[in-house]
Design an enzyme around this catalytic site. Structure first.
Site, PDB file in Angstrom:
ATOM      1  N   ILE A 264       0.749  -1.388   0.138  1.00 54.52           N
ATOM      2  CA  ILE A 264      -0.016   0.030   0.022  1.00 54.52           C
ATOM      3  C   ILE A 264       0.828   1.385  -0.137  1.00 54.52           C
ATOM      4  O   ILE A 264       0.294   2.444  -0.016  1.00 54.52           O
ATOM      5  CB  ILE A 264      -1.079   0.196   1.135  1.00 54.52           C
TER       6      ILE A 264
ATOM      7  N   ALA B 178       5.376   3.067   0.311  1.00 52.06           N
ATOM      8  CA  ALA B 178       6.769   2.697   0.478  1.00 52.06           C
ATOM      9  C   ALA B 178       7.381   3.750   1.657  1.00 52.06           C
ATOM     10  O   ALA B 178       6.699   4.978   1.944  1.00 52.06           O
ATOM     11  CB  ALA B 178       7.544   3.217  -0.686  1.00 52.06           C
TER      12      ALA B 178
ATOM     13  N   GLU C 164      10.722   4.501   4.490  1.00 48.33           N
ATOM     14  CA  GLU C 164      12.027   5.000   4.346  1.00 48.33           C
ATOM     15  C   GLU C 164      12.796   3.845   4.203  1.00 48.33           C
ATOM     16  O   GLU C 164      13.891   3.944   3.641  1.00 48.33           O
ATOM     17  CB  GLU C 164      12.510   5.723   5.634  1.00 48.33           C
ATOM     18  N   PHE C 165      12.618   2.579   5.071  1.00 46.19           N
ATOM     19  CA  PHE C 165      13.194   1.365   5.234  1.00 46.19           C
ATOM     20  C   PHE C 165      12.772   0.423   4.096  1.00 46.19           C
ATOM     21  O   PHE C 165      13.681  -0.706   3.947  1.00 46.19           O
ATOM     22  CB  PHE C 165      13.512   0.892   6.437  1.00 46.19           C
ATOM     23  N   GLY C 166      11.705   0.406   3.462  1.00 45.09           N
ATOM     24  CA  GLY C 166      11.118  -0.602   2.885  1.00 45.09           C
ATOM     25  C   GLY C 166       9.788  -0.495   2.268  1.00 45.09           C
ATOM     26  O   GLY C 166       9.186   0.744   2.669  1.00 45.09           O
ATOM     27  N   GLU C 167       9.050  -1.332   1.891  1.00 49.91           N
ATOM     28  CA  GLU C 167       7.587  -1.492   1.510  1.00 49.91           C
ATOM     29  C   GLU C 167       6.614  -1.350   2.734  1.00 49.91           C
ATOM     30  O   GLU C 167       6.968  -1.817   3.902  1.00 49.91           O
ATOM     31  CB  GLU C 167       7.223  -2.530   0.726  1.00 49.91           C
ATOM     32  N   VAL C 168       5.717  -0.652   2.592  1.00 53.58           N
ATOM     33  CA  VAL C 168       4.429  -0.641   3.574  1.00 53.58           C
ATOM     34  C   VAL C 168       3.320  -1.641   2.916  1.00 53.58           C
ATOM     35  O   VAL C 168       2.823  -1.138   1.923  1.00 53.58           O
ATOM     36  CB  VAL C 168       4.189   0.724   3.887  1.00 53.58           C
TER      37      VAL C 168
ATOM     38  N   LYS D 268       5.396  -2.756   8.143  1.00 56.94           N
ATOM     39  CA  LYS D 268       6.649  -1.978   7.683  1.00 56.94           C
ATOM     40  C   LYS D 268       7.714  -3.264   7.465  1.00 56.94           C
ATOM     41  O   LYS D 268       7.669  -3.743   8.597  1.00 56.94           O
ATOM     42  CB  LYS D 268       6.909  -0.887   8.574  1.00 56.94           C
TER      43      LYS D 268
ATOM     44  N   ASP E  36       7.637  16.035  14.736  1.00 56.42           N
ATOM     45  CA  ASP E  36       7.289  16.125  13.406  1.00 56.42           C
ATOM     46  C   ASP E  36       5.594  16.010  13.262  1.00 56.42           C
ATOM     47  O   ASP E  36       5.018  15.156  12.606  1.00 56.42           O
ATOM     48  CB  ASP E  36       7.858  15.125  12.588  1.00 56.42           C
TER      49      ASP E  36
END
Length: 912
Positions: A552, A554, A556-560, A578, A671
């Protein structure tokens, strides 16, 4: 257009280089009605004779039909029969954006006119023969301009044009299968129409697709609609799935989907129509594990006949079951031990050295052994009969002239761990007060003597607050009375003077408890081995319990991904996953898992919940609860104008509640922005994305975090002191929260629009602040301005913000007061961009992009809106025909057209 309906001369334009010309005369149609007709009878077919209609507005149609009713004389029957005589004529059309045709323009020839067809007569008039009419229907298009002219060319024909009718076909508005489809004009052989669910219906799933149906070229709907619309909870389909009807009083419907409303379960009722659940009647309750469709039940009565048996160093208690189980089968028993300073004196909970067999709570049988008591000490033991609905019934421990010490038992079964309790106590005929506690006992002080108080308690879990329990009445003592205790309604109490040997005393303090039981966040980066923090705060899950369904996004470290989590003994549920892509370094793995170490310390309904981690196999994964509606900013943009102010305030209240929890744990987010708020299917907003967050050291009265040199800072959301000095506090999070408020009330607009980061910094330094979004309640904008105070000490705390939003929710009328132009901040943000005008926009596409409605550009162009001037008379109905069904988008487009001055109004300077 239909010439049959005209009552005066048509006055169409004719052209011919020789006589005769087309002549307008009165005639009779096939039903002998008087009509205006044109006729011509040429002796010589060597020249062309033209007849042209007035401009016909196409009204959004891309193709139209022309129905011609005419008669034609057979060449052999004409007295002046010539070899160039013809029994046909030609039909042409010419498109134009303006009514600019004249006697000489356009030129009378096939180009620039477009030929439709050569029309031949099926029936010819002969001398002495039957009078028959010819009817021909021709299609012309595609049409792209504002309107068109019809032109008829005769070259040797003797004919009468009795009537001309111009029309287009459309599929009428339709309701079917709980879906509504707008009136649709087919622009091709089959035109797709996008509909929406009927009122009180919706589509299930995280990414629902709108209902679709197809409109045929003949103006008829084709086949059945593709839709998954179902009635919302509290509503059932009726009238052949044309509407969703509210459940009647005394009935309910739990979830979305098909099926009728059901009668309320035993001991429950509804007081209004459209209920998704039934409320328990007074004195009856549901347990946290009960579903809304189960009957309501009661707590059990007290256990009977307690029998203590002292045997050297141990005590055995036995009792009989209660007479009334409350209508439930989950009956258990608990034993409470309290150590008293003297008989009749005050008592305190027993220390940890007291032991129980088989246990102290959740006892299935009617016998328990107790050991580890002090010698020469008076003990009070309470045996309580409990079931799923009894834990939150309040009992009195002691009472004085000005205080009540109250206690309630904790639930033995629940879907979630209890995070906090809320107590409500009301003096007769006076207002109620609320008190929160992290433990199951409170002391109400500063009360009036000899006064009656009604008390209720409820628990808060990750799922939110439950309902208040049974109201219990207590009374403070009059003057001169000693403290007393009251027998529990669900337990039996007796006292015992012990004569055992003194056991070794021990005391434990929770590792993360401070003061009155407030949990404090621990920075995982302070651990010598960061993996230890991961093991301590995050639960390891077996990879066999997880099924990944789709990617669904992307990270910072890989796919979501979205997937399902099925832990044995628990209900299967959706999770967000994640993943850590291959080829990672040890540092990347530590940084990836650090977010799980942070999330695992939080338990709050407005903070994203960590389900667990997978580190024993590849890829490494972090599993969190799945939020169906995704990020708040994109969700608001997708639903622009679809939520009421009270709904938006409810979202903001949830975010503020989550931030209040974080700030109380001495935690700063750094943030906070709408993109980092996730929304579930119930519109509950939860704070997420803890990548920039850090622990606030309590080394001063104003804890701060100093970021590393060169660290990335989200300028548009960050407080000025954090930008200038890299100092972050909960007060800087409050500034960011003010920006989030502005994002929510503007339905996802980008803060400070297209200004550069440096322009934003300069504007803030000059005390400029964002103006109120359109239709923003004045109280909300004032709260934003409070959050944007230059001095961080002047900003409200998150607890103040939650209280302020609660006041607005309790007083919805205050949200109807909106900020007026020119009011509000003393230094409103200046709009430094040029005002939009029809000239500055250039094209329709430029205008749509300027107002963030570029998604509709193709629809406008296909409908023929190719220049700004064509927008002058556009209406809501026109927008519906273009497929613009969202009310917020319609309002934005129409107000923009008005502001541009196209509708004969002075152009305005409007913020977009």
């Amino acid at each position: 257009m239909n010439t049959k309906t005209e009552t005066s001369d048509l006055k169409w334009t004719t052209y011919s280089r020789s006589k005769p010309e087309w002549e307008e005369v009165s005639g009779l149609d096939e039903e002998n009605n008087s009509v205006r007709t044109y006729q011509i009878c040429q002796a010589d077919g060597s020249s062309s004779h033209w007849l042209r209609s007035k401009l016909i507005e196409r009204r959004g149609a891309s193709q139209v039909y022309v129905e011609l009713l005419f008669t034609m004389i057979e060449c052999s029957s004409r007295s002046t029969h010539h070899r160039s005589c013809k029994e046909t004529f030609n039909l042409y059309y010419y498109q134009s954006d303006t009514d600019d045709a004249t006697a000489t323009h356009p030129a009378w020839m096939e180009n620039p006119y477009t030929k439709v067809d050569t029309v031949a007569a099926d029936f010819l008039l002969r001398k002495g023969g039957e009078k028959k009419f010819n009817v021909k229907t021709l299609r012309l298009g595609p049409l792209t301009k504002r309107g068109f002219y019809l032109a008829f060319q005769a070259q040797g024909a003797c004919m009468a044009l009795l009537s001309v009718r111009v029309f287009f076909k459309k599929c009428p508005a339709l309701t079917r299968s709980l879906s509504v489809f707008p009136e649709t004009v087919p622009r091709s052989l089959v035109q797709e129409a996008v509909g929406q669910c009927v009122a009180n219906a919706a589509q299930p799933g995280p990414n629902p697709r709108p209902p679709k149906m197809f409109c045929g070229e003949d103006g008829q709907w084709v086949d059945q609609p593709t839709t998954t619309c179902t009635c919302l909870p509290g509503f059932e389909a009726s009238h052949g799935e044309l509407e969703c009807r509210a459940c009647p009083v005394g009935h309910f419907k739990m979830g979305s989907g098909p099926g009728p409303c059901s009668l309320c379960p035993d001991s429950s009722h509804t007081g209004e129509m459209g209920s998704a659940s039934c409320v328990c009647r007074p004195g009856f309750y549901r347990a946290p594990t009960d579903s809304p469709d189960t009957p309501c039940t009661r707590p059990p009565s007290s256990p009977r006949s307690p029998v203590p048996q002292v045997n050297d160093t141990s005590l055995t208690l036995e009792w009989s079951e209660p007479l009334d189980s409350g209508g439930r089968s989950d009956l258990t028993y608990s034993v409470e031990c309290r150590m008293c300073s003297a008989p009749g004196g005050p008592c305190m909970p027993c220390v940890d050295g007291v032991n129980y067999r088989p246990s102290q709570t959740g006892i299935q049988g009617r016998r328990v052994s107790i050991w580890g008591l002090r010698p020469h000490t008076t003990y009070s033991f309470t045996v309580m009969a409990l079931n799923g609905v009894s834990p939150l019934i309040v009992v009195l421990v002691t009472a004085t002239e000005s205080s009540l010490t109250l206690h309630w038992n904790t639930p033995t079964q629940s879907h979630y761990r209890i995070l906090q309790y809320q107590l409500r106590y009301c003096e007769k005929e006076n207002s109620c007060h609320f008190m929160e506690s992290n433990i199951n006992e409170v002391v109400l002080s500063d009360l009036r003597r000899a006064t009656q108080y009604e008390v209720q308690v409820r628990a808060r879990t990750l799922g939110g607050y439950g309902s208040f329990g049974q109201a219990v009445v207590f009374r403070t003592l009059p003057d001169g009375k000693k403290s007393c205790s009251q027998r529990r309604q669900f337990g039996v109490v007796f006292c015992l003077r012990s004569h055992f040997k003194d056991p070794e005393m021990s005391d434990k303090n929770g590792q993360y408890l401070m003061g009155q039981g407030v949990k404090v966040y621990i920075d995982p980066f302070t651990y010598e081995d960061p993996n230890e923090a991961v093991r301590e705060f995050a639960k390891e899950i077996d990879v066999s319990c997880v099924k990944i369904e789709e990617v669904i996004g992307a990270g910072e470290f890989g796919e979501v991904c979205r997937g399902r989590l099925r832990i044995p003994g628990k209900k299967e549920n959706y999770v967000a996953i994640k993943t850590l892509k291959g080829g990672y370094t040890d540092k990347q793995r530590r940084d990836f898992l650090s977010e799980a170490s942070i999330m695992g310390q939080f338990q709050h309904p407005n903070i994203i919940h960590l389900e667990g981690i997978i580190t024993a196999s590849c890829p490494v994964m972090i599993l969190t609860e799945f939020m169906e509606n995704g990020a708040l900013d994109s969700f608001l943009r997708l639903n622009d104008g679809q939520f009421t102010p009270i709904q938006l305030v409810g979202m903001l209240r949830g975010i503020a509640s989550g931030m209040k929890y974080l700030s109380e744990m001495s935690y700063v987010h750094r943030d906070l922005a709408a993109r980092n708020i996730l929304v579930n299917s119930n519109l509950v907003c939860k704070v997420s994305d803890f990548g920039l967050s850090r622990f606030l050291q309590e080394n001063s009265s104003d804890p701060t975090y100093t970021s590393s040199l060169g660290g990335k800072i989200p300028i548009r959301w960050t407080a000025p002191e954090a930008i200038a000095f890299r100092k972050f506090t909960s007060a800087s999070d409050v500034w960011s929260y003010g920006i989030v408020m502005w994002e929510v009330m503007s339905f996802g607009e980008r803060p400070y629009w297209d200004m550069s980061n440096q322009d934003v910094i300069n504007a803030i330094e000059q005390d400029y602040r964002l103006p109120p979004p359109p239709d923003c309640p004045t109280h909300l904008h004032q709260l934003m301005l409070d959050c944007w105070q230059k001095e961080r000490t002047a900003r409200p705390r998150f607890s103040n913000i939650v209280s302020a939003l609660d006041k607005l929710i309790r007083n919805p009328a205050s949200l109807k007061i909106t900020a007026q132009e020119g009011a509000g901040p003393s230094h409103p943000l200046l709009d430094q961009r040029s005002p939009l005008t029809p000239t500055s926009c250039g094209t329709v596409g430029d205008w749509l992009r300027a107002i963030k409605m570029e998604r509709y550009e193709e629809s406008f162009l296909q409908a023929g809106y190719t220049s700004m001037q064509l927008l002058a008379h556009i209406t809501t109905e026109d927008l519906l025909r273009l497929g613009i069904t969202l009310a917020g988008h319609q309002k934005k487009i129409l107000s923009s057209i008005e502001a541009l001055g196209i509708q004969n109004k002075t152009p305005g300077n409007v913020l977009y």
